[in-house]
Scaffold this motif. Structure first.
Motif, PDB file in Angstrom:
ATOM      1  N   ASP A   2      43.978 -21.222  48.262  1.00  0.00           N
ATOM      2  CA  ASP A   2      44.208 -21.337  46.824  1.00  0.00           C
ATOM      3  C   ASP A   2      44.151 -19.976  46.147  1.00  0.00           C
ATOM      4  OD1 ASP A   2      44.427 -22.801  44.301  1.00  0.00           O
ATOM      5  OD2 ASP A   2      42.340 -22.201  43.987  1.00  0.00           O
ATOM      6  N   ILE A   3      45.132 -19.697  45.316  1.00  0.00           N
ATOM      7  CA  ILE A   3      45.098 -18.532  44.421  1.00  0.00           C
ATOM      8  C   ILE A   3      45.562 -18.990  43.047  1.00  0.00           C
ATOM      9  CG2 ILE A   3      45.569 -16.889  46.285  1.00  0.00           C
ATOM     10  CD1 ILE A   3      48.423 -16.618  45.166  1.00  0.00           C
ATOM     11  N   ASN A  50      50.719 -24.995  38.233  1.00  0.00           N
ATOM     12  CA  ASN A  50      49.441 -25.584  37.826  1.00  0.00           C
ATOM     13  C   ASN A  50      49.337 -27.044  38.264  1.00  0.00           C
ATOM     14  OD1 ASN A  50      47.938 -23.512  36.496  1.00  0.00           O
ATOM     15  ND2 ASN A  50      49.345 -23.612  34.768  1.00  0.00           N
ATOM     16  N   ALA A  51      50.439 -27.796  38.095  1.00  0.00           N
ATOM     17  CA  ALA A  51      50.436 -29.212  38.477  1.00  0.00           C
ATOM     18  C   ALA A  51      50.338 -29.374  39.989  1.00  0.00           C
ATOM     19  CB  ALA A  51      51.707 -29.897  37.956  1.00  0.00           C
ATOM     20  N   LEU A  52      51.087 -28.569  40.745  1.00  0.00           N
ATOM     21  CA  LEU A  52      51.042 -28.644  42.206  1.00  0.00           C
ATOM     22  C   LEU A  52      49.676 -28.222  42.741  1.00  0.00           C
ATOM     23  CD1 LEU A  52      54.552 -27.146  43.043  1.00  0.00           C
ATOM     24  CD2 LEU A  52      53.843 -29.525  43.329  1.00  0.00           C
ATOM     25  N   LEU A  85      44.396 -29.697  45.279  1.00  0.00           N
ATOM     26  CA  LEU A  85      42.937 -29.741  45.214  1.00  0.00           C
ATOM     27  C   LEU A  85      42.421 -31.178  45.193  1.00  0.00           C
ATOM     28  CD1 LEU A  85      42.311 -26.852  42.647  1.00  0.00           C
ATOM     29  CD2 LEU A  85      41.963 -26.790  45.122  1.00  0.00           C
ATOM     30  N   ARG A  86      43.111 -32.047  44.457  1.00  0.00           N
ATOM     31  CA  ARG A  86      42.687 -33.447  44.379  1.00  0.00           C
ATOM     32  C   ARG A  86      42.908 -34.160  45.711  1.00  0.00           C
ATOM     33  NH1 ARG A  86      41.660 -35.727  39.488  1.00  0.00           N
ATOM     34  NH2 ARG A  86      42.397 -37.749  40.145  1.00  0.00           N
ATOM     35  N   GLU A 124      39.950 -35.871  48.016  1.00  0.00           N
ATOM     36  CA  GLU A 124      39.948 -37.243  48.500  1.00  0.00           C
ATOM     37  C   GLU A 124      39.660 -37.299  49.990  1.00  0.00           C
ATOM     38  OE1 GLU A 124      43.658 -38.958  47.420  1.00  0.00           O
ATOM     39  OE2 GLU A 124      43.273 -38.857  45.256  1.00  0.00           O
ATOM     40  N   GLU A 125      40.256 -36.357  50.760  1.00  0.00           N
ATOM     41  CA  GLU A 125      40.013 -36.318  52.204  1.00  0.00           C
ATOM     42  C   GLU A 125      38.536 -36.027  52.482  1.00  0.00           C
ATOM     43  OE1 GLU A 125      42.289 -37.209  54.273  1.00  0.00           O
ATOM     44  OE2 GLU A 125      43.871 -37.297  52.775  1.00  0.00           O
ATOM     45  N   VAL A 126      37.970 -35.071  51.732  1.00  0.00           N
ATOM     46  CA  VAL A 126      36.560 -34.723  51.914  1.00  0.00           C
ATOM     47  C   VAL A 126      35.677 -35.911  51.558  1.00  0.00           C
ATOM     48  CG1 VAL A 126      34.688 -33.271  51.048  1.00  0.00           C
ATOM     49  CG2 VAL A 126      36.912 -32.264  51.542  1.00  0.00           C
TER      50      VAL A 126
END
Length: 379
Positions: free
Chosen positions: A181-182, A216-218, A223-224, A228-230
């Protein structure tokens, strides 16, 4: 005879043997091209190589980015093979060559890649599955827009239909997922500086896919999705270790309703809280079977259906429960679904009803000591 001995069926033995043989899959995921997935993958691989691991490159797509190519370092590359189709020759990953080489770990970039016609497998993720089945660990990369379930959402955000996708189960079944992530503005700076799109006018991608709003949306999607996986992994861990305490890692809201007209107020309050935390929320009604509980009338049924319709329109999951004790059913459901916040209205029972049946709110507070409860006054 040892009473602790447990007979294992042939199917269980085969499953256990297959799991032991299968390699581990690690995926670097990003929200857009250029965030640094391949760079990070190579950087980590070199560290593992220095520590003595037998790790090689099975396929790398550097897009002529010098910063990425410089990260190859001393990593061995399994030679590609030439594949001809319609008089065009392309270099593709050599699956058989990787399996023959049998390293401990192989790096395979661009998980979403489609193989040319006539290849052993249609998709690269199928190549990866074959390699994993040989007991070889795989490290790969993918962008969030290539997940099949997000295809329509990505098109709505970017206006672009992503043709190549992978099944969500590839991410879900991965042993490790790493988000690269950046900040979107930092990615745009990379593009403007020519680090991402080579031999192209940088203004075009910045005005299309790489617009700040799109990024921003992507980014939030990525992240979401990973959160969910975590969360699923955490839930599995708690079940395996018999942990019943609710760890407040991700907010989950439960709204308790009845056929009362004031329930609409509770539903709207739940929608606002869920929007604030960007979390899932559930609207629950309990049909009490206790002897003194009032029976549902036709009017109550219609009212309750209206409440559920409103809840669905606002994005909630709706659930109907049945049991003697409303408070016990609610608390048990809240525990099972790892609820962190409960919204309930003040009791509307008369003094006689409270004397005979007790207070649902009071009992619920006693049964859910580790959950935040919002008691909303009636109009």
């Amino acid at each position: 005879m040892n009473n602790d001995f447990k007979r294992v069926t042939d199917r269980e033995a085969l499953k256990k043997s297959t799991e032991q043989l299968r390699g581990r899959l690690k995926i670097y995921i990003g929200y857009a091209p250029g965030v640094g997935k391949t760079y990070a993958m190579l950087n980590d691989a070199n560290s593992r190589l220095e520590n003595g691991e037998d790790i090689v490159i099975g396929y790398l797509e550097s897009y002529q980015r010098k910063e990425t190519e410089n990260q190859i370092g001393k990593l061995e590359t399994v030679p590609r093979k030439n594949v001809e189709y319609d008089d065009v020759v392309t270099e593709e990953m050599d699956i058989d060559g990787i399996i023959l080489r049998k390293p401990n770990t192989v790096l395979i970039d661009e998980l979403v890649h489609a193989n040319p016609p006539g290849s052993k497998n249609k998709k690269r993720y199928e190549d990866v599955e074959e390699i994993l089945s040989q007991g070889i660990n795989v490290v790969s990369t993918v962008n969030i827009q290539h997940l099949e379930s997000l295809n329509d959402i990505v098109r709505e955000i970017t206006g672009i239909t992503v043709r190549e996708t992978i099944p969500d189960k590839i991410i879900e079944n991965a042993d490790e997922v790493v988000v690269i992530d950046i900040a979107p503005t930092a990615l745009q700076n990379r593009i403007e500086s020519g680090y991402v799109c080579k031999n192209e006018n940088t203004g075009r991608p910045l005005n299309n896919f790489f617009r700040l709003g799109n990024l921003n949306a992507l980014r939030e999607l990525a992240l979401r999705q990973t959160a969910e996986e975590v969360d699923e992994d955490l839930e599995e861990y708690r079940k395996e270790h018999g942990i019943k305490e609710n760890w407040h890692v991700i907010e989950r809201v439960m709204v308790c309703i009845s056929p009362s007209p004031t329930s609409k107020k509770l539903i709207r309050r739940g929608a606002r809280i869920a929007k604030k935390f960007k979390c899932e929320w559930i609207v629950v009604n309990v049909n009490s079977t206790r002897i003194f509980a009032p029976k549902m009338t036709e009017k109550d049924v219609v009212t309750l259906e209206g409440h559920f319709k409103l809840a669905k329109q606002l994005g909630a999951e709706v659930v109907s429960l049945t049991g003697k004790s409303i408070s016990r059913e609610l608390s048990q459901f809240a525990t099972e679904r790892y609820i962190t916040q409960i919204i309930i209205g003040h009791s509307t029972r008369t003094k006689l009803q409270t004397l005979l049946r007790g207070s649902t709110v009071t009992r619920l507070l006693k049964l859910t000591k580790d959950i935040e409860v919002h008691i909303i006054p009636n109009d």
